[in-house]
Design a protein around this motif. Structure first.
Motif, mmCIF file in Angstrom:
data_model
loop_
_atom_site.group_PDB
_atom_site.id
_atom_site.type_symbol
_atom_site.label_atom_id
_atom_site.label_comp_id
_atom_site.label_asym_id
_atom_site.label_seq_id
_atom_site.Cartn_x
_atom_site.Cartn_y
_atom_site.Cartn_z
ATOM 1 N N THR A 285 9.678 -3.661 6.407
ATOM 2 C CA THR A 285 8.684 -2.796 5.770
ATOM 3 C C THR A 285 9.010 -1.335 6.020
ATOM 4 O OG1 THR A 285 7.008 -4.498 6.156
ATOM 5 C CG2 THR A 285 6.206 -2.310 5.586
ATOM 6 N N ARG A 286 9.002 -0.557 4.945
ATOM 7 C CA ARG A 286 9.130 0.897 5.075
ATOM 8 C C ARG A 286 7.745 1.490 4.942
ATOM 9 N NH1 ARG A 286 9.260 5.930 3.096
ATOM 10 N NH2 ARG A 286 11.116 7.216 3.445
ATOM 11 N N ARG A 287 7.174 1.942 6.023
ATOM 12 C CA ARG A 287 5.797 2.423 6.034
ATOM 13 C C ARG A 287 5.711 3.804 5.390
ATOM 14 N NH1 ARG A 287 2.470 -1.903 8.000
ATOM 15 N NH2 ARG A 287 3.929 -3.230 9.125
ATOM 16 N N GLU A 288 4.625 4.027 4.654
ATOM 17 C CA GLU A 288 4.450 5.295 3.956
ATOM 18 C C GLU A 288 3.826 6.366 4.838
ATOM 19 O OE1 GLU A 288 5.580 6.032 0.898
ATOM 20 O OE2 GLU A 288 6.485 4.047 0.977
ATOM 21 N N SER A 289 3.171 5.972 5.902
ATOM 22 C CA SER A 289 2.449 6.919 6.742
ATOM 23 C C SER A 289 2.985 6.871 8.167
ATOM 24 C CB SER A 289 0.952 6.584 6.743
ATOM 25 O OG SER A 289 0.265 7.318 7.733
ATOM 26 N N THR A 290 3.056 8.033 8.808
ATOM 27 C CA THR A 290 3.463 8.080 10.212
ATOM 28 C C THR A 290 2.306 7.772 11.148
ATOM 29 O OG1 THR A 290 2.965 10.446 10.419
ATOM 30 C CG2 THR A 290 5.189 9.844 9.714
ATOM 31 N N TYR A 291 1.066 7.845 10.655
ATOM 32 C CA TYR A 291 -0.108 7.778 11.534
ATOM 33 C C TYR A 291 -1.010 6.589 11.272
ATOM 34 C CZ TYR A 291 -1.696 10.265 7.351
ATOM 35 O OH TYR A 291 -1.918 10.638 6.049
ATOM 36 N N ALA A 292 -0.918 5.964 10.092
ATOM 37 C CA ALA A 292 -1.808 4.849 9.759
ATOM 38 C C ALA A 292 -0.993 3.738 9.108
ATOM 39 C CB ALA A 292 -2.920 5.307 8.812
ATOM 40 N N GLY A 293 -1.290 2.494 9.478
ATOM 41 C CA GLY A 293 -0.540 1.370 8.931
ATOM 42 C C GLY A 293 -1.431 0.220 8.522
ATOM 43 N N TRP A 294 -0.995 -0.510 7.473
ATOM 44 C CA TRP A 294 -1.673 -1.732 7.046
ATOM 45 C C TRP A 294 -1.050 -2.907 7.787
ATOM 46 C CZ3 TRP A 294 -5.354 -0.082 3.837
ATOM 47 C CH2 TRP A 294 -5.103 0.997 2.987
ATOM 48 N N VAL A 295 -1.862 -3.870 8.176
ATOM 49 C CA VAL A 295 -1.367 -5.108 8.773
ATOM 50 C C VAL A 295 -2.115 -6.269 8.126
ATOM 51 C CG1 VAL A 295 -1.161 -6.487 10.870
ATOM 52 C CG2 VAL A 295 -0.762 -4.019 10.973
ATOM 53 N N SER A 296 -1.404 -7.119 7.404
ATOM 54 C CA SER A 296 -2.042 -8.276 6.764
ATOM 55 C C SER A 296 -2.330 -9.351 7.798
ATOM 56 C CB SER A 296 -1.125 -8.851 5.685
ATOM 57 O OG SER A 296 -1.052 -7.996 4.575
ATOM 58 N N ILE A 297 -3.570 -9.834 7.792
ATOM 59 C CA ILE A 297 -3.906 -10.958 8.668
ATOM 60 C C ILE A 297 -3.954 -12.262 7.870
ATOM 61 C CG2 ILE A 297 -5.186 -9.414 10.182
ATOM 62 C CD1 ILE A 297 -7.782 -10.735 9.181
ATOM 63 N N SER A 298 -4.070 -12.130 6.547
ATOM 64 C CA SER A 298 -4.068 -13.311 5.688
ATOM 65 C C SER A 298 -3.700 -12.872 4.279
ATOM 66 C CB SER A 298 -5.449 -13.990 5.673
ATOM 67 O OG SER A 298 -6.427 -13.123 5.122
ATOM 68 N N VAL A 299 -3.288 -13.821 3.477
ATOM 69 C CA VAL A 299 -3.090 -13.576 2.049
ATOM 70 C C VAL A 299 -3.790 -14.687 1.284
ATOM 71 C CG1 VAL A 299 -0.904 -12.337 2.294
ATOM 72 C CG2 VAL A 299 -0.893 -14.816 2.034
ATOM 73 N N GLY A 300 -4.162 -14.390 0.052
ATOM 74 C CA GLY A 300 -4.848 -15.382 -0.756
ATOM 75 C C GLY A 300 -6.343 -15.422 -0.476
ATOM 76 N N CYS A 301 -7.045 -16.280 -1.226
ATOM 77 C CA CYS A 301 -8.505 -16.324 -1.140
ATOM 78 C C CYS A 301 -8.999 -17.703 -1.534
ATOM 79 C CB CYS A 301 -9.099 -15.267 -2.076
ATOM 80 S SG CYS A 301 -10.890 -15.138 -2.011
ATOM 81 N N ASN A 302 -9.965 -18.222 -0.767
ATOM 82 C CA ASN A 302 -10.537 -19.536 -1.057
ATOM 83 C C ASN A 302 -11.838 -19.456 -1.842
ATOM 84 O OD1 ASN A 302 -8.431 -20.728 0.345
ATOM 85 N ND2 ASN A 302 -9.576 -20.853 2.264
ATOM 86 N N ASN A 303 -12.284 -18.242 -2.172
ATOM 87 C CA ASN A 303 -13.528 -18.101 -2.921
ATOM 88 C C ASN A 303 -13.274 -18.310 -4.414
ATOM 89 O OD1 ASN A 303 -15.288 -17.460 -0.691
ATOM 90 N ND2 ASN A 303 -14.225 -15.485 -0.582
ATOM 91 N N THR A 304 -14.349 -18.504 -5.155
ATOM 92 C CA THR A 304 -14.224 -18.806 -6.584
ATOM 93 C C THR A 304 -15.142 -17.899 -7.406
ATOM 94 O OG1 THR A 304 -15.884 -20.570 -6.365
ATOM 95 C CG2 THR A 304 -13.559 -21.210 -6.203
ATOM 96 N N CYS A 305 -15.179 -16.614 -7.072
ATOM 97 C CA CYS A 305 -16.025 -15.677 -7.819
ATOM 98 C C CYS A 305 -15.644 -15.728 -9.301
ATOM 99 C CB CYS A 305 -15.851 -14.259 -7.283
ATOM 100 S SG CYS A 305 -16.237 -14.108 -5.521
ATOM 101 N N THR A 306 -16.636 -15.793 -10.166
ATOM 102 C CA THR A 306 -16.366 -16.052 -11.577
ATOM 103 C C THR A 306 -15.736 -14.871 -12.308
ATOM 104 O OG1 THR A 306 -18.664 -15.439 -12.081
ATOM 105 C CG2 THR A 306 -18.194 -17.780 -11.792
ATOM 106 N N PHE A 307 -15.801 -13.663 -11.716
ATOM 107 C CA PHE A 307 -15.232 -12.489 -12.372
ATOM 108 C C PHE A 307 -13.822 -12.187 -11.912
ATOM 109 C CE2 PHE A 307 -17.669 -11.111 -8.664
ATOM 110 C CZ PHE A 307 -16.698 -10.429 -7.942
#
Length: 499
Positions: free
Chosen positions: A148-170
């Motif tokens: 990963t090439r991070r865009e920020s020197t001070y703040a970073g995203w970290v994924s804890i999960s991907v995908g979704c088990n919900n079924t929202c109709t929209f």
């Protein structure tokens, strides 16, 4: 022609649309390409060797936006032998081979589940002189194992999960990103520590529904435990997360937020509608009373908490009374900010075929009333902070008027945007540094601090920004083929094209 020109590395740009997930995925795309030998160039360069579109499919105009941009690139590619165009992300997952049919000058189409294949697909398309379309139905490797090439020197995203088990109709996201897959806590914390070692001060934990984290491996309290574990990471000053789902929001998470010093007292919790009937039609398994009850508990534990939300106006079947209930919840919740959307019909979602699709003018009128209501509240909430001291993490690109006004900008611990005067510290404050200052003015969407800052703390993140050094986190390319540096671009045919 010089030898240097003939052997120069191929250049790339990544153009990102959509949510934080896409922004973070684009950091991975950049990391993969740079590991493969590509060199990033800025937006001012109009003919990079590779352009990657990381797309979103949530809004109705997503298709038009992509194909419009692809159309603009067609003549550029015709003038630039060897240029490649790749399309990834949610729209690529949805449209698949249709993209190449509509825009046959596209070289690569890849989905949300196989980001790691991009360098190989680009190389294969170059070798075969034909488009490569690869869409997987499930994850090849967890994205966070990729470089990963991070865009920020001070703040970073970290994924804890991907995908979704919900079924929202929209929502089309579960169909495009698949069922929820959770990372192990140890892997998440290792990535957090790696970022902090690079100087990052703030981490945002990402998931389509962070509150359901842990269900896959049988621990329904895992998210609260993860927040507390982040509190033990030395050097990590701020922890945020997005987005929770009200149906899964539990008291242990509130306690973890309140009791872990580096977890920020800011909460983004989508409401979508204040009407129980509309929530039922949306298949959102909570009701307005439950939602407001969570906010009441959060504020009891953290009186200074800033709560933001998402709201959709004009969902099929929404009545005037339904909309008024949404306004009632907005007034009761006292949000510090709200992302407001007009309902957008997305083919493939249950809501797209529901009865009661509303006329555009009705939706627009309600949308304008909602914005007016939200801004009245956010302005009043912000005015309460005038005279208060705020801790600001100095940012890049937050203030469009900063150059003209002489201010700098950043985010307070509660997530509010603060424009501040550097005073006697002018010229010494860098992105990633920490400033304490006093709020002098409030607007609906930001705060101003126009007096002399109370303090300025230089940080390792500021040092990295000053040196022009972006954090990079290595990955383990499990199960993926590896390739060497790509071949050089074709040499210029005339002297003019070198200028």
């Amino acid at each position: 022609m010089t030898t240097a020109a003939a052997s120069s590395p191929r250049t790339y740009q990544v153009r990102t649309y959509g949510c934080q997930m896409n922004v973070h995925d684009s950091e991975r795309i950049s990391g993969l390409l740079e590991q493969a030998g590509y060199v990033r160039v800025g937006e001012a360069v109009d003919d990079p060797d590779v352009v990657v579109f990381n797309t979103c499919a949530v809004r109705e105009n997503a298709d038009n936006r992509l194909y419009g941009n692809l159309g603009h690139l067609r003549p550029v590619k015709a003038r630039h032998p060897g240029m490649q165009i790749a399309v990834g992300g949610c729209l690529a997952q949805k449209d698949r081979g249709e993209i190449v049919r509509k825009a046959p000058w596209v070289d690569v189409v890849f989905g949300t589940h196989n980001i790691g294949s991009l360098p190989v697909l680009l190389e294969r398309a170059r070798h075969n002189a034909a488009a490569e379309v690869e869409i997987l139905e499930s994850l090849d490797v967890f994205p966070s194992t990729l470089p990963t090439r991070r865009e920020s020197t001070y703040a970073g995203w970290v994924s804890i999960s991907v995908g979704c088990n919900n079924t929202c109709t929209f929502c089309i996201v579960p169909a495009l990103r698949g069922k929820e897959k959770d990372r192990r806590p140890g892997d998440i914390l290792s990535e957090v520590r790696a970022l902090v070692d690079e100087g990052v001060l703030e981490v945002t934990l990402l998931g389509q529904n962070v509150n359901s984290y842990g269900v896959e491996f049988g621990d329904r309290l895992a998210f609260g435990k993860l927040l507390r574990a982040c509190g033990d990471v030395e050097g990590l000053e701020r922890v945020r997360f997005t987005s929770p789902h009200p149906k899964d929001f539990t008291d242990d998470v509130i306690a973890a937020m309140a009791e872990t010093p580096n977890v920020c007292h800011s909460l983004h919790m989508p409401l979508q509608s204040g009407s129980d009937d509309v929530l039922r039609a949306m298949r959102r398994s909570y009701r307005a009373e439950r939602y407001l009850g969570i906010i009441e508990k959060v504020r009891a534990a953290m009186p200074d908490a800033a709560i933001t939300t998402d709201i959709i106006v004009g969902f099929p079947g929404e009545t005037d009374a339904d909309f008024e209930r949404t306004l009632d919840v907005v007034r009761a919740a006292r949000f510090s900010s709200a992302f407001t959307f007009q309902y957008s019909k997305r083919p493939g979602t249950p809501a797209a075929t529901m009865d009661g699709q509303l006329p555009k003018q009705v939706v627009q009128e309600r949308y304008e009333r909602l914005i007016a209501c939200v801004e009245e509240i956010t302005w009043a909430e912000n005015r309460k902070l005038v005279g208060e001291t705020v801790e600001v993490l100095v940012a890049v690109g937050e203030g469009r008027k900063d150059e003209r006004t002489g201010r700098l900008s950043g985010r307070a611990r509660d997530g509010r945007l603060v424009h501040f005067d550097a005073g006697s510290y002018a010229g010494r404050i860098r992105p990633g540094d920490i400033v304490h200052t006093v709020v002098t003015y409030a607007a609906p969407h930001h705060l101003n601090a126009d007096g002399e800052p109370l303090s300025h703390r230089r940080t390792r993140a500021g040092d990295a920004a000053e040196a022009g050094r972006a954090p990079r986190t290595p990955g383990v390319l499990l199960g993926l083929p590896t390739i060497g540096a790509p071949a050089a671009s074709p040499a210029p045919t005339t002297g003019c094209s070198a200028h």
